[in-house]
Design an enzyme around this catalytic site. Structure first.
Site, PDB file in Angstrom:
ATOM      1  N   GLU A 252       0.818  -1.208   0.000  1.00  0.00           N
ATOM      2  CA  GLU A 252       0.000   0.000   0.000  1.00  0.00           C
ATOM      3  C   GLU A 252       0.858   1.267   0.000  1.00  0.00           C
ATOM      4  O   GLU A 252       0.468   2.282  -0.578  1.00  0.00           O
ATOM      5  CB  GLU A 252      -0.964  -0.026   1.178  1.00  0.00           C
ATOM      6  CG  GLU A 252      -2.043  -1.090   0.990  1.00  0.00           C
ATOM      7  CD  GLU A 252      -2.954  -1.276   2.178  1.00  0.00           C
ATOM      8  OE1 GLU A 252      -4.168  -1.394   1.987  1.00  0.00           O
ATOM      9  OE2 GLU A 252      -2.435  -1.312   3.311  1.00  0.00           O
TER      10      GLU A 252
ATOM     11  N   GLU B  84      -4.246  -9.560   3.303  1.00  0.00           N
ATOM     12  CA  GLU B  84      -5.110  -9.269   4.451  1.00  0.00           C
ATOM     13  C   GLU B  84      -6.292 -10.225   4.577  1.00  0.00           C
ATOM     14  O   GLU B  84      -6.681 -10.608   5.685  1.00  0.00           O
ATOM     15  CB  GLU B  84      -5.608  -7.817   4.377  1.00  0.00           C
ATOM     16  CG  GLU B  84      -4.579  -6.772   4.787  1.00  0.00           C
ATOM     17  CD  GLU B  84      -3.614  -6.395   3.691  1.00  0.00           C
ATOM     18  OE1 GLU B  84      -2.831  -5.444   3.896  1.00  0.00           O
ATOM     19  OE2 GLU B  84      -3.637  -7.040   2.623  1.00  0.00           O
TER      20      GLU B  84
END
Length: 257
Positions: free
Chosen positions: A111, A131
């Site tokens: 990210e 995730e």
């Protein structure tokens, strides 16, 4: 030297800031102190006229494993600032940032990469948003940015499976600006940063601003909104200097005004 300063090294030279996440014992995972140090570096980047571009990388052959889950589980604060996770994902700096990726950029590490403007990666680098495998969502920008960077269905596959993406495949998808042999990402990113820093700083900053902000502009307003940003650059002393330098076949001397 504070703990945060030990975990994030910052160099400044010839208009380029190089930021290195330096927590090799935890694969450069981001804890609260590291996030604060990164945020402070990006604040300095935007506040320093002599800096035109930044490079962010990780030490010891790894970009970042993302959030330091062990530190958080032990009672640590969330690794974020007003700029978001890692001091960048919610509010990237106005100044261009290049990610130099060696090894893994996983979860929050990926990210961070997605929040950058250009990506230089070694051929053996790997990216991923795992995730969902932990019952979590990639809420640090992964869900928002990845489908804008690569084709929708490929992005959804990576997001919903949590599988890794190799650097060569990422380059084919257009996610990577330049691919290098292992160990060469930072040097190539520095070279790219120096090329950017040699250009008109007002023009570089305005160009990034238009590209970023125009994604949400109605098409009927796009040229007017662009004009409000680029017209001051067109009428600047630097624009005149660029024209004079070109006509005289010399390097321009930017005044940032």
């Amino acid at each position: 030297m504070t703990v945060a300063q030990e975990q994030v090294a910052v160099e400044r030279e010839n208009g380029v800031m190089v930021i290195t996440i330096d927590r090799p014992a935890v694969r450069n995972a981001i804890d609260y102190d590291t996030a604060q140090a990164l945020s402070a570096a990006f604040d300095e980047l935007d506040a320093t006229p002599s800096l035109s571009v930044a490079v962010i990388t990780g030490s010891n052959g790894t970009f970042s494993a993302g959030m330091d889950l062990k530190a958080f589980a032990a009672g640590g604060k969330l690794p974020r600032s007003e700029r978001g996770f890692a001091g960048i994902v919610r509010q990237p700096p106005r100044t261009p940032v290049i990610a130099a990726v060696e090894g893994a950029a996983m979860g929050g590490g990926f990210e961070i990469v997605l929040a950058c403007d250009l990506v230089v990666a070694a051929q053996d680098a790997v990216f991923g948003l795992p995730e969902v495998r932990l019952g979590q969502c990639a809420s640090g920008g992964g869900l928002l940015r990845l489908p804008r960077r690569i084709p929708y269905h490929r992005a959804m596959e990576l997001i919903l499976t949590g599988e890794r993406l190799g650097a060569e495949a990422a380059e084919r998808l257009g996610l990577i600006t330049r691919l290098t042999p292992p160990g060469g990402a930072l040097a190539e990113a520095r070279h790219l940063a120096e090329r950017i820093a040699a250009n008109g700083p007002l023009a570089v900053a305005a160009s990034k601003r238009v590209v970023v902000e125009s994604q949400d502009w109605p098409s009927s307003e796009a040229f007017d909104r662009q004009a409000a940003i680029v017209d001051p650059v067109r009428n600047s002393a630097d624009a005149r200097e660029g024209a004079v330098a070109f006509s005289k076949k010399r390097a321009p001397v930017w005044q940032r005004e």
